[in-house]
Scaffold this motif. Structure first.
Motif, PDB file in Angstrom:
ATOM      1  N   SER A  43       2.451  -0.265   7.928  1.00 26.14           N
ATOM      2  CA  SER A  43       2.669  -1.231   6.862  1.00 26.14           C
ATOM      3  C   SER A  43       2.700  -2.620   7.471  1.00 26.14           C
ATOM      4  CB  SER A  43       3.968  -0.931   6.106  1.00 26.14           C
ATOM      5  OG  SER A  43       5.058  -0.944   6.990  1.00 26.14           O
ATOM      6  N   SER A  96     -10.520  -9.542  -3.128  1.00 27.26           N
ATOM      7  CA  SER A  96     -10.466  -8.606  -4.256  1.00 27.26           C
ATOM      8  C   SER A  96     -11.479  -7.492  -3.990  1.00 27.26           C
ATOM      9  CB  SER A  96     -10.786  -9.303  -5.577  1.00 27.26           C
ATOM     10  OG  SER A  96     -12.134  -9.736  -5.596  1.00 27.26           O
ATOM     11  N   ARG A  98     -12.753  -3.213  -3.612  1.00 31.11           N
ATOM     12  CA  ARG A  98     -12.445  -1.980  -2.898  1.00 31.11           C
ATOM     13  C   ARG A  98     -13.300  -1.797  -1.642  1.00 31.11           C
ATOM     14  NH1 ARG A  98      -7.856  -0.230  -4.042  1.00 31.11           N
ATOM     15  NH2 ARG A  98      -8.433   1.850  -3.403  1.00 31.11           N
ATOM     16  N   GLY A 114      -6.127   3.987  -1.311  1.00 31.23           N
ATOM     17  CA  GLY A 114      -4.753   3.747  -1.724  1.00 31.23           C
ATOM     18  C   GLY A 114      -4.668   2.474  -2.553  1.00 31.23           C
ATOM     19  N   SER A 115      -3.563   1.774  -2.385  1.00 28.88           N
ATOM     20  CA  SER A 115      -3.378   0.564  -3.191  1.00 28.88           C
ATOM     21  C   SER A 115      -2.872  -0.617  -2.360  1.00 28.88           C
ATOM     22  CB  SER A 115      -2.410   0.852  -4.339  1.00 28.88           C
ATOM     23  OG  SER A 115      -1.195   1.365  -3.829  1.00 28.88           O
ATOM     24  N   PRO A 116      -3.542  -0.940  -1.239  1.00 30.37           N
ATOM     25  CA  PRO A 116      -3.123  -2.144  -0.517  1.00 30.37           C
ATOM     26  C   PRO A 116      -3.384  -3.362  -1.390  1.00 30.37           C
ATOM     27  CG  PRO A 116      -5.203  -1.376   0.368  1.00 30.37           C
ATOM     28  CD  PRO A 116      -4.737  -0.350  -0.624  1.00 30.37           C
ATOM     29  N   ALA A 117      -2.609  -4.393  -1.195  1.00 30.48           N
ATOM     30  CA  ALA A 117      -2.736  -5.598  -2.020  1.00 30.48           C
ATOM     31  C   ALA A 117      -3.474  -6.692  -1.260  1.00 30.48           C
ATOM     32  CB  ALA A 117      -1.349  -6.102  -2.415  1.00 30.48           C
ATOM     33  N   TRP A 118      -4.375  -7.373  -1.942  1.00 36.21           N
ATOM     34  CA  TRP A 118      -4.975  -8.586  -1.388  1.00 36.21           C
ATOM     35  C   TRP A 118      -3.949  -9.684  -1.556  1.00 36.21           C
ATOM     36  CZ3 TRP A 118      -9.129  -8.407   1.494  1.00 36.21           C
ATOM     37  CH2 TRP A 118     -10.063  -7.386   1.303  1.00 36.21           C
ATOM     38  N   ARG A 130       1.281  -1.294   2.186  1.00 35.52           N
ATOM     39  CA  ARG A 130       2.681  -1.118   1.792  1.00 35.52           C
ATOM     40  C   ARG A 130       3.114   0.326   1.649  1.00 35.52           C
ATOM     41  NH1 ARG A 130       2.127  -5.767  -2.767  1.00 35.52           N
ATOM     42  NH2 ARG A 130       2.091  -7.504  -1.327  1.00 35.52           N
ATOM     43  N   ASP A 134      -2.376   3.727   2.136  1.00 29.18           N
ATOM     44  CA  ASP A 134      -3.079   2.438   2.074  1.00 29.18           C
ATOM     45  C   ASP A 134      -3.895   2.270   3.345  1.00 29.18           C
ATOM     46  OD1 ASP A 134      -1.773   1.902  -0.279  1.00 29.18           O
ATOM     47  OD2 ASP A 134      -0.545   0.271   0.522  1.00 29.18           O
TER      48      ASP A 134
END
Length: 181
Positions: A43, A96, A98, A114-118, A130, A134
């Motif tokens: 993370s 932004s 994928r 997964g769902s990593p954030a930009w 996170r 991810d």
């Protein structure tokens, strides 16, 4: 890292930190992951990940760090060298989507899982990992006899002892690992 001599060196913020040799040569197994791998989870923030097919000289490492250390500075070109640039380079500046584009010209565009954030930090766009799962699967599987991995990474905690985990990794080959527990 140099497989023939089994020697490795670690630099942090452009400064030599640690070196030595490994008992056995590192052999790659599976694709190069950014964020998480099959046996690791990391993370934190990651930006500007590069893989070179040679061990960079200390002067090149210092130049790379200095060029990217200024806030808001985007390093659009690797340091000039007779041996060429990176064989994999994920700037992570898409902000932004994928896909993490490979700027090396090698065609190893990564798939974001997964769902990593930009997020935006002082360097510009970066990926924030996170949660378990991810990551970016780059599809890069080339075994290299010599290599350098360079990345900007900011963990959620300082490195410690215990099972390795960290945001840049290739099972039994390229990796930057640490424990956040």
């Amino acid at each position: 890292y140099d497989i023939a001599s089994k020697s490795r060196k670690l630099y942090r913020n452009g400064r030599y930190v640690l070196g030595g040799s490994s008992r056995d040569p590192y052999k790659g197994k599976g694709p190069f992951w950014i964020g998480r791998g099959p046996n690791h989870d990391g993370s934190g923030l990651v930006d500007d990940v590069r893989v070179y097919s040679r061990a960079l000289a200390e002067s090149e490492i210092v130049a790379l760090f200095e060029a990217s250390a200024a806030p808001g500075t985007a390093v659009d070109r690797p340091p000039a060298s007779p041996s060429g640039g990176p064989v994999g380079w994920w700037k992570l500046d898409e902000a932004s989507g994928r896909t993490a584009r490979d700027a090396s010209g090698g065609g190893h565009d990564g798939t974001i899982l997964g769902s990593p954030a930009w997020v935006s930090d002082a360097r510009g766009p970066a990926l924030a990992f996170r949660a378990w799962g991810d990551g970016v699967d780059t599809g890069f599987t080339t075994d290299l006899p010599r290599w350098t991995v360079a990345a900007w990474a900011k963990g959620n905690a300082a490195p410690g002892e215990g099972k390795p985990s960290g945001p840049v990794h290739r099972e039994r080959n390229f990796q930057l690992s640490w424990d956040h527990g």
